[in-house]
Scaffold this motif. Structure first.
Motif, PDB file in Angstrom:
ATOM      1  N   THR A  71       6.069  -6.297   9.338  1.00 12.00           N
ATOM      2  CA  THR A  71       5.578  -5.289   8.397  1.00 12.00           C
ATOM      3  C   THR A  71       4.110  -4.999   8.704  1.00 12.00           C
ATOM      4  OG1 THR A  71       4.835  -6.952   6.860  1.00 12.00           O
ATOM      5  CG2 THR A  71       7.111  -6.206   6.629  1.00 12.00           C
ATOM      6  N   TYR A 111       1.287  -5.241   6.902  1.00  9.37           N
ATOM      7  CA  TYR A 111       0.282  -6.264   6.590  1.00  9.37           C
ATOM      8  C   TYR A 111       0.402  -7.458   7.524  1.00  9.37           C
ATOM      9  CZ  TYR A 111      -0.523  -3.571   2.411  1.00  9.37           C
ATOM     10  OH  TYR A 111      -0.834  -2.566   1.548  1.00  9.37           O
ATOM     11  N   SER A 163      -5.514  -8.266   3.821  1.00  9.07           N
ATOM     12  CA  SER A 163      -4.105  -7.998   4.090  1.00  9.07           C
ATOM     13  C   SER A 163      -3.219  -9.017   3.406  1.00  9.07           C
ATOM     14  CB  SER A 163      -3.829  -8.050   5.589  1.00  9.07           C
ATOM     15  OG  SER A 163      -4.674  -7.186   6.264  1.00  9.07           O
ATOM     16  N   SER A 201      -2.995  -8.097  -0.217  1.00  6.64           N
ATOM     17  CA  SER A 201      -2.131  -6.937  -0.424  1.00  6.64           C
ATOM     18  C   SER A 201      -0.672  -7.319  -0.236  1.00  6.64           C
ATOM     19  CB  SER A 201      -2.478  -5.828   0.567  1.00  6.64           C
ATOM     20  OG  SER A 201      -3.823  -5.475   0.461  1.00  6.64           O
ATOM     21  N   TRP A 202      -0.414  -8.162   0.768  1.00  3.75           N
ATOM     22  CA  TRP A 202       0.948  -8.571   1.064  1.00  3.75           C
ATOM     23  C   TRP A 202       1.526  -9.391  -0.080  1.00  3.75           C
ATOM     24  CZ3 TRP A 202       2.533 -13.676   1.843  1.00  3.75           C
ATOM     25  CH2 TRP A 202       3.850 -13.823   2.280  1.00  3.75           C
ATOM     26  N   ILE A 212       0.654  -9.301  -3.231  1.00  2.00           N
ATOM     27  CA  ILE A 212       0.913  -8.407  -4.366  1.00  2.00           C
ATOM     28  C   ILE A 212       2.207  -7.637  -4.118  1.00  2.00           C
ATOM     29  CG2 ILE A 212       0.066  -6.307  -5.479  1.00  2.00           C
ATOM     30  CD1 ILE A 212      -2.731  -7.510  -5.301  1.00  2.00           C
ATOM     31  N   GLN A 213       2.424  -7.208  -2.854  1.00  2.00           N
ATOM     32  CA  GLN A 213       3.646  -6.496  -2.503  1.00  2.00           C
ATOM     33  C   GLN A 213       4.877  -7.373  -2.730  1.00  2.00           C
ATOM     34  OE1 GLN A 213       4.439  -5.597   1.613  1.00  2.00           O
ATOM     35  NE2 GLN A 213       4.074  -3.444   1.220  1.00  2.00           N
ATOM     36  N   VAL A 214       4.791  -8.638  -2.280  1.00  2.00           N
ATOM     37  CA  VAL A 214       5.919  -9.550  -2.442  1.00  2.00           C
ATOM     38  C   VAL A 214       6.256  -9.713  -3.919  1.00  2.00           C
ATOM     39  CG1 VAL A 214       6.601 -11.964  -2.256  1.00  2.00           C
ATOM     40  CG2 VAL A 214       5.555 -10.820  -0.310  1.00  2.00           C
ATOM     41  N   THR A 266       5.549  -7.681  -6.364  1.00  5.33           N
ATOM     42  CA  THR A 266       6.048  -6.421  -6.916  1.00  5.33           C
ATOM     43  C   THR A 266       7.529  -6.265  -6.600  1.00  5.33           C
ATOM     44  OG1 THR A 266       3.899  -5.506  -6.371  1.00  5.33           O
ATOM     45  CG2 THR A 266       5.592  -3.950  -7.037  1.00  5.33           C
ATOM     46  N   ARG A 267       7.914  -6.570  -5.351  1.00  2.00           N
ATOM     47  CA  ARG A 267       9.304  -6.452  -4.956  1.00  2.00           C
ATOM     48  C   ARG A 267      10.189  -7.363  -5.784  1.00  2.00           C
ATOM     49  NH1 ARG A 267       9.020  -6.986   1.175  1.00  2.00           N
ATOM     50  NH2 ARG A 267       7.959  -5.014   1.542  1.00  2.00           N
ATOM     51  N   SER A 289      -7.054 -10.113  -6.783  1.00  2.00           N
ATOM     52  CA  SER A 289      -6.236  -9.818  -7.957  1.00  2.00           C
ATOM     53  C   SER A 289      -7.100  -9.757  -9.212  1.00  2.00           C
ATOM     54  CB  SER A 289      -5.178 -10.898  -8.145  1.00  2.00           C
ATOM     55  OG  SER A 289      -4.437 -11.054  -6.995  1.00  2.00           O
ATOM     56  N   THR A 335      -1.270   1.899  10.460  1.00  2.00           N
ATOM     57  CA  THR A 335      -0.319   2.813   9.838  1.00  2.00           C
ATOM     58  C   THR A 335      -0.095   4.020  10.734  1.00  2.00           C
ATOM     59  OG1 THR A 335      -1.281   2.136   7.743  1.00  2.00           O
ATOM     60  CG2 THR A 335       0.223   3.998   7.688  1.00  2.00           C
TER      61      THR A 335
END
Lengths: 225, 225, 225, 225
Positions: A118, A120, A204, A207-208, A210-212, A214-215, B204, D214
């Motif tokens: 991915t 990140y 990164s 961000s990663w 937070i993405q995990v 969120t998913r 965060s 990106t």
């Protein structure tokens, strides 16, 4: 990476760069290995010492030749030195050359057509690999500059690596620190580059994460219902 | 967490992992407790020392058995070692195992159906808990490696905890720092993981604070009108 | 701030909190002043010493009374201690109480109806003010705990403030660092809170700078055309 | 930059500021050069010492005159001191004045109509240039304040620059650190400003790296098909 090829970059230059990318990257690793051997081996390992000297110089001459060819093909003349300042810097400080690996990495991945990481994860792996290579190069350079300085706290290569770790992470215990002018210059460069790279890793990762999370949120309702 | 289960992960493997999650987490805490006892207790507390040794080894054998079962169920053969590299790492360095608590945490929350924290609060709490566990494990390991080294500045477990705090926060006073090779290796690992985790906490918190202030903005007009 | 009032918070509790906000904030500043005087004044300034002792205790009793009233009004009974854990913490460690100023700040601004700062500017000013208050409180506490310790490097209040600056900014020179157990505990708390606050300042500043440069971009075309 | 011109700023004031921007920037560089000469030159270089003294004072008087004119043109009277607090600060601490270069930079670019850097590149270059100027000014000031202090660890200008690097990057080895009250005050200011600036560099670099990766993603499919 930080220089977009000028719009008028001729097709022959682009083709040259694509073809020489992998050989030059291998040469830059050889350069690093030769330099590391020269710094780390005891002085009386005579036949190998001469060999590593030849290795360092021949790879550097290869870089010089490549630079000359590209200067020629670009059709920019002397302006090439300024427009492609990153290439010029890497020619003068070849220890920084392995940092170009990101291009090689994508070139290799295109061929093998493997599933890609991915966004990140790629930024993180590129930035941490760069940080490791940068730290290793800086350790070598600082060790060579400091080991015979009077009053130095960096006396073995282990100390130099430990110093590089503490500097890159901005912890900075101060039990090992350069004392000579050139050692401190290298250290300042390591701080500047290292901070930015580490910031990229940290950012990164954040961000990663937070993405995990969120998913996971999105996955949950079906699990419950 | 950083490894998505390969698409072909068979249902039996998934079921096994869901069922063993909680017992293995409890075992990992027992492992940490046993290790902590072995490091911190005076050497002549004989019966307890043997007990903690048994505890450490039996929990580790449990991890090994779980790893073998999963290797079997996955149907990947030897490729399992590489594909699930995080599991392999955690088997070799079991002190890192408690970091898997995030999965346990969501599993527990699903059962109790409690109101959940917001996204940022969960990232923060996960990252800080991980940082605390990581710091505690690193303190134990460094204390064991350094306490008898000549010229060490980490002489008591209190020093080791203080060193871990200063390292995780990247303050790095330098009044306590490892001097042995393995102590410094552990320290470098702590820096690398700790930096990323702390960056996640900081990031965060920052995002959460901005969110709080933004919400306050939205609430205000009605209060005034 | 990090606790949303529980949904069942009765109207009387809310009204009580709105009315006591400003007086309690003033009391918390008085507490800080009294504590600072007790720590910093020479021991033989007798009448003032007793006065500051009375000040510290009477303001703290006021906080206790407020806590009791709120516990009563909330109708939660003993659960209040856990649900409002931040209030409980601030009661036990009253030096942290001035951090609640953000509520006072918005209350004051609502009355005066002044033009408000932008979002990032408010986050920055809140976080830096909190960091300053936190650093000042930690300096006082560490100075009191360390000044008579054998082998301490923090010997004057100036040293303590200098130490707090170096710690909050994560520079950590190490020329001044706590050596006692309680001094190090305060330091660890300062690191944890300070890092998050400083991260918020840094992050907001960065976002704000990017915003400024973006706006400048949007303004430019008309200037040129 | 952090102060938007008040809405009632009269057109004459705006015109004055546009016209004096470049000359004042040149004067601020002269001020810095004169100050640097006074600090760094040996004390017996008499004719030059007097000259640099004249340079420093005459440029500062120019700043004072400019401030007076703007106070006049603004029509705000004494309120100008508060509304334009940044200008007031820069008048009192003229070493900070070169930080205003960002305005000059955009003014110069508008004239030459050169292709502009991307947003992140501009934030990075502005923040790093500011950090360099700030570090240089702080080195000068700390060197002057510390060089004759008893027990100082900053004894040469090289030490001061090395200290500024270690402080701005928050590494903080502690081999060089100010010991006097004013030296530490300057250091605290450097930490506060430097941290924010460095955070902006790091954050922008991180965002820029993610952007580059990106874009590479978007470019890839055609390369393959």
């Amino acid at each position: 990476m930080s220089q977009r090829p000028a719009p008028e970059a001729p097709a022959r230059l682009t083709r040259w760069e694509q073809r020489t990318e992998l050989p030059l990257f291998a040469a830059s690793l050889l350069f690093l290995a030769g330099y590391a051997f020269r710094v780390l081996a005891p002085h009386d390992a005579q036949p190998w010492h001469d060999l590593s000297l030849i290795l360092v110089w021949s790879t550097w001459l290869m870089f010089l030749a490549d630079y000359a060819v590209r200067l020629r093909l670009s059709g920019l003349g002397a302006r090439f030195v300024g427009v492609r300042w990153l290439d010029t810097l890497v020619l003068v400080l070849p220890l920084l050359r392995p940092l170009r690996m990101v291009k090689v990495y994508s070139a290799v991945q295109q061929r093998h057509d493997r599933p890609r990481l991915t966004l990140y994860a790629r930024v993180m792996s590129y930035a941490s690999l760069s940080a490791v290579l940068l730290g290793f190069s800086a350790s070598l350079a600082v060790y060579r500059l400091e080991r015979e300085a009077p009053g130095a706290s960096i006396r073995t290569f282990g100390d130099a690596v430990w110093w590089a770790c503490a500097t890159l992470s901005t912890v900075g215990y101060g039990d090992a620190a350069p004392v000579t002018f050139w050692g401190r210059t290298v250290a300042a460069g390591l701080m500047a580059c290292g901070l930015a790279l580490l910031g990229a890793v940290t950012g990164s990762f954040s961000s990663w994460l937070i993405q995990v999370f969120t998913r996971e949120d999105e996955k949950r309702p079906p699990e419950r219902g």
